[in-house]
Design an enzyme around this catalytic site. Structure first.
Site, short mmCIF file in Angstrom:
data_model
loop_
_atom_site.label_atom_id
_atom_site.label_comp_id
_atom_site.label_asym_id
_atom_site.label_seq_id
_atom_site.Cartn_x
_atom_site.Cartn_y
_atom_site.Cartn_z
N ARG A 444 -89.32 0.21 -27.91
CA ARG A 444 -89.09 1.63 -27.61
C ARG A 444 -90.15 2.49 -28.31
O ARG A 444 -89.85 3.56 -28.82
CB ARG A 444 -87.69 2.06 -28.04
N ASP A 479 -77.97 5.57 -35.22
CA ASP A 479 -78.51 4.76 -34.12
C ASP A 479 -79.47 3.71 -34.65
O ASP A 479 -79.93 3.75 -35.80
CB ASP A 479 -79.23 5.69 -33.13
N CYS A 527 -74.26 2.93 -33.66
CA CYS A 527 -74.81 2.83 -32.31
C CYS A 527 -76.08 2.00 -32.41
O CYS A 527 -76.77 2.03 -33.43
CB CYS A 527 -75.14 4.25 -31.82
N ASP A 549 -74.70 2.30 -23.65
CA ASP A 549 -75.43 3.42 -23.06
C ASP A 549 -75.05 3.62 -21.61
O ASP A 549 -75.46 4.60 -20.99
CB ASP A 549 -76.95 3.16 -23.15
C1 GLA Z 1 -79.93 5.35 -27.92
C2 GLA Z 1 -78.45 5.67 -27.92
C3 GLA Z 1 -78.20 6.87 -27.04
C4 GLA Z 1 -79.00 8.05 -27.53
C5 GLA Z 1 -80.47 7.68 -27.61
C6 GLA Z 1 -81.28 8.75 -28.30
O1 GLA Z 1 -80.33 4.89 -26.69
O2 GLA Z 1 -77.71 4.56 -27.51
O3 GLA Z 1 -76.83 7.18 -27.01
O4 GLA Z 1 -78.53 8.44 -28.79
O5 GLA Z 1 -80.68 6.47 -28.32
O6 GLA Z 1 -82.60 8.42 -28.38
#
Ligand code: GLA
Length: 741
Positions: A444, A479, A527, A549
């Site tokens: 990413r 996250d 997360c 997600d």
């Molecule tokens: C991840 C999380 C999402 C969001 C994005 C933000 O993908 O799972 O819910 O917070 O990052 O970049």
């Protein structure tokens, strides 16, 4: 006392109302497994369960003991390499180059309660009376090393927690290459393996396979527990269903690389082992040092899969999760991510927050995009300061304004990561996990900080604390959006490089511990690109996790159903998002989306300024409903009734502790025509209580609803003439026991 020691036969009987676990120490000092299953009547010995026979080609324990062979015993903690030919639980390299060990019984203790294994997360007791712990001390005298096997039995749960700890009390420099948390040998292989594999946006699907001879394993080598396999494994009998039959669930309280292996030998005995993955683990164990394995939680059920899940739910909800929010209904929130992604702009954010308050929600969460220079996923991670270009008033001001609207304010962080385009990387390029001179993989567009280095953890903690001390923050979404690769720390010596994966996770736990202790009023939600770190280790710090997600209601049926195999409803972050859905472009009704998301920690993830007045009115009703029933949903007993993995329909229900109130969720993905009649057999109700059912006129006894079932037949049982119900149908049925007149 649930743990009995019979000295005459050197047998330990660990038992409660739900199961017996029996092990014995052989005269050679070897602990062997005799029985794990439904409770047995306590007695002095079960030696006949040893089943030792002489087999051709077997390697005998010694010349003097030709009848005894480790490869045919059910060993409590096998080491291989000295007669057992199956995968061992320990691999310990000694100075002479040998990895042969010989751990023999030295003593044991039985104590009330459950010792902590901090800094690792683990289940705990609130009072010592709740559980009893057996610790068996094994000793290898050649290397003066002690191995302690711990077993905690909870009195009121069908739960046994196991872990292992090794201490080098000799003078050698040892290297620990494998230390599984537990190993368990079962006498037959008439089992199926139930696992929860998946991938991004389709986490924790349920798969069931028959066992075959040889090894079958699930694992993570990604540095986090992962989307791909959850650190959970269940062995079930072929005829075990949700409602009946025998099964054993194993859940590893750990968030890093793991291995769960099931090995069936040609004599049809089954060995299960679970723990840190040895492939990425090599731990120098100097004189005087110890290494503690994570904990495995074993649940035994002879009442089907649902009873196993309910045991995990109540244990994890009340004796793994901690903190103020553990027992509290969770705030109903709006998260900004799918509404505005990274396009954070103060005026818009405040308008969204006002709309959130107007809907009746309680918490506004500002997701990714608020910090300095965060304009895409290529930049700014690591620089945890507010971006004045996006939020000129600053976070303090913003959070106060949001609170003045009657809301709480929450914020997104990704503490373990860094972007190359960041001040943190420019100042500390050595803080990125990487092998000098080698290619560095990107995920990413970002990189992983070296959390094995306490200086890095301290730096991030200090930056986060500055924000938490300044602004009014009630919730953090933590996250973690890429897997680890090229795991090498420039802060550690070459000999220590095999420790980095584990020390990375210890660094994550240390940061969680620091922040959760310092800010007990903050609710943490973990997360990892959705549910890539949905594991018990995280639940210890963050009582809820973003489940996936994927916010599409149809896909969520499978994800939440699979997740419920282990994890409580109170842990599953689930939000209503806009249509067409951003992941699948599917259009489901607002009613369907909410009826799925309600079975979790409920919220919305959309731009509330784009809602029509009709949608707003509908949402206000949903929120009012959740305020009334979230306690029932998040803390009631959950039953899976119909599986989305088996057909077009899904159903589940929750029942209040007094069994007088229940909520059933029934979902049909595609509309059908001229199909058979439908009924749904409910569970968990009081048999002789008369229930009213929302949307139905008749009153029915709990017993009828369980035995005859609740009638669901509708117009699709003929021609669908009289209904506007099409695809993606959801119905909620609220059941209320009537008080006797
Ligand atoms: C991840 C999380 C999402 C969001 C994005 C933000 O993908 O799972 O819910 O917070 O990052 O970049």
């Amino acid at each position: 006392m649930p743990i009995h020691f019979k000295e005459s036969s050197m047998t330990f009987h660990l038992f409660n109302q739900k199961f017996s676990y029996i092990l014995k120490i052989l005269p050679e000092g070897i602990p062997v497994q005799l029985y794990f299953g439904a409770p047995l009547i306590d007695k002095e010995n079960w030696d006949y369960l040893l089943e030792s026979v002489h087999r051709p080609m077997q390697v005998a324990y010694s010349l003097e003991k030709p009848e005894l062979s480790l490869e045919h015993l059910r060993l409590e903690y096998p080491s291989s390499l000295s007669g057992d030919m199956r995968p061992g639980a320990i691999d310990l390299l000694q100075e002479n180059g040998s990895r042969v060990v010989d751990f023999q019984y030295e003593g044991h203790s039985i104590q009330r309660g459950k010792p902590s294994i901090a800094p690792l997360p683990a289940c705990y007791v609130e009072e010592d009376q709740e559980a009893e712990t057996l610790q068996i001390r094994l000793y290898d005298k050649e290397i003066q090393t002690e191995l302690v096997l711990s077993y905690t039995l909870y009195e009121d749960w069908p739960v046994l927690c196991r872990n292992a700890r090794i201490t080098n009390s000799g003078s050698q420099k040892l290297v620990l290459n494998k230390l599984m948390s537990m190993s368990l040998d079962l006498p037959d292989d008439d089992w199926q393996e139930l696992v929860l594999p998946g991938a991004w946006a389709r986490e924790r699907n349920i798969e069931v396979h028959p066992l075959h001879t040889g090894s079958q394993s699930i694992y993570s080598l990604r540095g986090h527990s992962s989307h791909h396999y959850n650190p959970f494994l269940c062995l079930k009998r072929p005829d075990t269903s949700e409602k009946q039959g025998e099964c054993i669930g194993l859940s590893l309280v750990y968030s890093g690389n793991f291995l769960a292996d099931v090995d069936v030998n040609p004599y049809h005995t089954t060995r299960i082992s679970m723990g840190i993955h040895p492939y990425t683990f090599s731990w120098p164990l100097a004189s005087g040092e110890s290494f503690q394995s994570p904990e495995v939680v074993l649940v035994y059920s002879d009442e089907g899969l649902n009873a196993m899940s309910q045991a995990f739910h109540s244990l994890f909800r009340s004796r793994l999760a901690r903190g103020e929010f553990r027992d509290k209904p969770r705030p109903l929130l709006l998260n900004s991510w799918e509404g505005i992604y990274m396009n954070v702009e103060e005026k818009k954010v405040l308008e969204m927050a006002q709309a959130t308050a107007d809907l009746g929600l309680e918490l506004f969460v500002l997701d990714d995009g608020w910090f300095k220079g965060r304009n895409s996923d290529r930049s700014a991670l690591g620089d945890w300061v507010c971006d004045p270009a996006k939020l000129p008033g600053g976070l303090k001001n913003l959070s106060e304004k949001v609170e003045a609207m009657g809301l709480q304010f929450g914020l997104w962080f990704e503490p373990e990561m860094v972007s190359l385009d960041s001040d943190l990387y420019r100042n500390h390029p050595e803080w990125v996990l990487h092998v000098p001179q080698r290619r560095l993989s990107a995920g990413r567009n970002q990189f992983v900080l070296d959390f094995s280095n306490p200086d890095v953890v301290d730096y991030i903690a200090t930056a986060m604390e500055a924000i938490l001390d300044e602004a009014k923050i009630s919730y953090i979404k933590w996250d973690m959006n890429r897997s680890l690769s090229e795991v090498y720390s420039s802060a550690s010596s070459p000999e220590q490089q095999g420790t980095i994966y584990h020390r990375f996770i210890l660094g994550v736990y240390a940061l969680y511990e620091r922040l959760t202790c310092k800010y007990p009023q903050i609710l943490f939600e973990s997360c990892a690109s959705g549910g890539a770190r949905f594991d018990p280790g995280m639940l210890y710090y963050a009582p809820q996790a973003w489940t996936s997600d994927d916010t599409d209601a149809v896909e969520r049926l499978k994800i939440q159903y699979g997740t419920s195999m282990v994890y409580p409803i109170s842990s599953m972050g689930s939000h209503v998002s806009a249509v067409p859905n951003h992941q699948l472009h599917r259009k489901t009704s607002l009613q369907m989306r909410s009826a799925v998301a309600m079975f979790g920690t409920f919220g919305y993830e959309l731009d509330p300024l784009l809602l029509s007045s009709q949608e707003k009115a509908e949402i206000q009703e949903q929120i009012a409903f959740m305020k009334k029933y979230r306690k029932l949903i998040q803390f009631g007993e959950f039953y899976r009734l119909q599986s989305p993995f088996e057909g077009n329909e899904t159903a589940w229900m929750v029942v209040s502790p007094d069994r007088k109130t229940a909520l059933v969720g029934y979902y049909r993905v595609l509309q059908q025509i001229n199909v058979g009649f439908r009924r749904l057999k409910l569970q968990g109700l009081l048999p002789d209580a008369l229930y009213s059912i929302s949307n139905k006129e008749e009153m029915e006894y709990g017993l009828e609803l369980e035995r005859a079932g609740m009638v669901l037949s509708d117009d699709s049982s003929s021609e669908n003439r009289n209904t506007d119900e099409g695809d993606y149908l959801a119905r909620l049925y609220l059941l209320q026991a009537q008080e006797p007149e």
